[in-house]
Design an enzyme around this catalytic site. Sequence first.
Site, PDB file in Angstrom:
ATOM      1  CD  GLU A 115      -8.267  -1.523  15.712  1.00  0.00           C
ATOM      2  OE1 GLU A 115      -8.566  -0.734  14.826  1.00  0.00           O
ATOM      3  OE2 GLU A 115      -8.646  -2.753  15.602  1.00  0.00           O
ATOM      4  CG  ASP A 151      -5.797   3.077  12.554  1.00  0.00           C
ATOM      5  OD1 ASP A 151      -4.861   2.691  11.573  1.00  0.00           O
ATOM      6  OD2 ASP A 151      -6.269   2.074  13.357  1.00  0.00           O
ATOM      7  CG  ASP A 184      -3.087  -3.836  16.050  1.00  0.00           C
ATOM      8  OD1 ASP A 184      -4.164  -4.154  15.762  1.00  0.00           O
ATOM      9  OD2 ASP A 184      -2.375  -3.002  15.524  1.00  0.00           O
ATOM     10  CE  LYS A 192      -9.724  -5.487  13.315  1.00  0.00           C
ATOM     11  NZ  LYS A 192      -8.772  -4.712  13.613  1.00  0.00           N
TER      12      LYS A 192
HETATM   13  P1  ADP Z   1      -3.912  -2.972   9.609  1.00  0.00           P
HETATM   14  O1  ADP Z   1      -4.157  -1.978  10.849  1.00  0.00           O
HETATM   15  O2  ADP Z   1      -4.966  -2.700   8.724  1.00  0.00           O
HETATM   16  O3  ADP Z   1      -3.358  -4.139   9.924  1.00  0.00           O
HETATM   17  P2  ADP Z   1      -1.144  -1.669   9.359  1.00  0.00           P
HETATM   18  O4  ADP Z   1      -1.411  -0.408  10.268  1.00  0.00           O
HETATM   19  O5  ADP Z   1      -0.291  -2.530   9.610  1.00  0.00           O
HETATM   20  O6  ADP Z   1      -2.632  -2.267   8.855  1.00  0.00           O
HETATM   21  O7  ADP Z   1      -0.741  -1.033   7.973  1.00  0.00           O
HETATM   22  C1  ADP Z   1      -0.611  -1.670   6.777  1.00  0.00           C
HETATM   23  C2  ADP Z   1      -0.045  -0.888   5.510  1.00  0.00           C
HETATM   24  O8  ADP Z   1       0.770   0.106   5.877  1.00  0.00           O
HETATM   25  C3  ADP Z   1       0.223  -1.506   4.284  1.00  0.00           C
HETATM   26  O9  ADP Z   1      -0.542  -0.937   3.134  1.00  0.00           O
HETATM   27  C4  ADP Z   1       1.614  -0.844   4.175  1.00  0.00           C
HETATM   28  O10 ADP Z   1       2.047  -0.898   3.013  1.00  0.00           O
HETATM   29  C5  ADP Z   1       1.617   0.372   4.600  1.00  0.00           C
HETATM   30  N1  ADP Z   1       2.950   0.936   5.182  1.00  0.00           N
HETATM   31  C6  ADP Z   1       3.805   0.422   6.057  1.00  0.00           C
HETATM   32  N2  ADP Z   1       4.908   1.163   6.077  1.00  0.00           N
HETATM   33  C7  ADP Z   1       4.818   2.136   5.142  1.00  0.00           C
HETATM   34  C8  ADP Z   1       5.771   3.214   4.778  1.00  0.00           C
HETATM   35  N3  ADP Z   1       6.815   3.497   5.236  1.00  0.00           N
HETATM   36  N4  ADP Z   1       5.201   4.089   4.076  1.00  0.00           N
HETATM   37  C9  ADP Z   1       4.045   3.896   3.510  1.00  0.00           C
HETATM   38  N5  ADP Z   1       3.082   3.063   3.654  1.00  0.00           N
HETATM   39  C10 ADP Z   1       3.395   1.994   4.694  1.00  0.00           C
HETATM   40 MG    MG Z   2      -4.470  -1.417  12.784  1.00  0.00          MG
END
Ligand code: ADP
Ligand code: MG
Length: 620
Positions: A188, A212, A23, A88
Amino acid sequence: MAKVSINLSTGALQQEEIIVGIDLGTTNSLVAYIHPESRQPIAINDQGRGTIVPSVVHFPADGAAPLVGTDAKDYLETDPERTIYSVKRLLGKSYRDLGNHAGELGYKVIDDDSEGLVKIRVEDRFYSPIELSSEILKELRARAEHALKTPVNKAVITVPAYFNDSQRQATRDAGRLAGLEVLRIVNEPTAAALAYGIGLNPEEEKTVAVYDLGGGTFDISILSLHQGIFEVLSTNGDTYLGGDDFDRAIVNHWVHRHELQQAVADSPQLKQRLRLLAEQAKRYLSDNDLFGAQLDQANNLTLNRTEFDELIRPLVERTIDSCRRALHDAKLTADKLDAVLLVGGSTRVPLVYDSVSAFFGQPANASLNPDEVVALGAAIQADILAGNRRDILLLDVTPLTLGIETMGGLMDPIIPRNSKIPTKAGRQYTTSVDGQVNMKISVFQGERDLVKENRKLAEFDLRGIPAMPAGLPKIDVNFILNADGILKVEAIELRSGTQQSVEIKPQYGLTDEQVEQMLMDSLTHAKDDVAARMVIEARTAAEQMLYQVDRFVQNNGQHLTEEEITQTRQKAEALRGTLISGDKDLIYRAVDDLEELTRPFAERVMQISIKQAMSGKKII
Ligand code: ADP
Ligand code: MG
């Protein structure tokens, strides 16, 4: 086909080559694989550093090798010009595509040529988003190799469903640059659905929504699963809306409440501190009701769940508006959905969960770790491609056209490229010569008009066709391409029922590059191909004509004068002489000449036949 590799920890030979699922996220990236014993997908956690690798690359000032992940993230505020995040967003894009968003990034995006792809400048060096993404992929690959103690050379990489060809190609190139053969680019939401076990049973028909919400982007996709094929019915979202906006809302709230406007303007460090505390507060409130922290001696920061919900409600509402549009575009109502799947770290926020469940009228499914679900699904897809799950379907289209050779070495396409598989198609053929009892069926793959430019997959003879005049036998040729990419070609002569078939694996031994090359070739040669096809068609028509005329003279010589026969032979010879010219106009002119000469003879013979038939004699 599988390579044998040595497990460095045990010294054991491993039969199965590991194909990882990746991912490659805007905020965070992960790599997962299928555990060979448990057969379960697992996100790789190398050296206890966690499964999540922040998608951040930092180029140290001393010219040392770039840092990737959490180590790089630490430099986001202290050394922003050398620290690249959200790359990205730039993949496969030109400066023009970016519009006014280019200025929002902390690093320099170069506008050297607005038609060309963007570049990122770090001091005197320029990097393409592909190179930067490949740094992240290299890190993931290294972690996988380290944790699994085996070389990793193949991967499945996920991209958002709305990624266009150029963005998908850029992702592939990044993989290649990181030393990975990218076996497939998967959407995705499709990966997420696979991780939830949807799509693993070819019989099931399902419609699901995948919501998502990541760090900086929001995607909603409506997928339909039908006969083992995922179809994206609609996508919607906001490429500038995510958990980072929640953090910003909290920072603003604190700044106002504690009148920190001036202090923040004066101190980037304070701003950074507030941002980190805000993210901490947000995460904490996903499981608790009240957060508190001491900013400095004067300021005690607090935030409770209700306050937080009010801060982010307008943002969450915007995601729901997107969901509404996605349903509308998919021409569906919420009650038609079999499941609503939650993906992305920000779906851990209770208000998000509640709002999504309320909008869709059913509890959203959040049973898998929302950070990992896409990578886990990619690992499952990788496992399918590795051939370890024969029971389930490949979710794919055929990359190249499949067809058979017809008269003159022309390619007759039966299954066009990009057809969804499984699929079935067929066409009817006949013989070109009287009394023909065998027919050669040659199967080719490729986009060119001439089979000699395409790839030959197989050849077989359909034998036992009953002897009949040319054009009378009816021969059905069917192509059945099953979900594993195996092609069955069968030929049946309909009167006699005689049949013959072969099974072929069209993709066998073809690398992605070769497939791409074949497609490129067909584009560059399209004009030549059309010209060549026209010559061949002319030649084929001429040969048919010559054959008919020969047969006619043999059978009906008695009704023609010596002179007529000589004239016919001369014109036929003249036509034969044009065949090697490669000039279709010349050939057609000679065909017309011969045709003009012989038409009255044919009419005369017809009259004679009719008279004979009427007087009880048989027609020839
Ligand atoms: P991407 O797909 O854009 O790479 P992610 O799916 O990894 O991103 O999401 C990252 C986001 O999720 C960040 O803004 C992070 O602060 C938030 N996040 C991660 N854990 C938590 C949580 N327990 N509660 C709220 N937000 C969270
Ligand atoms: Mg993602």
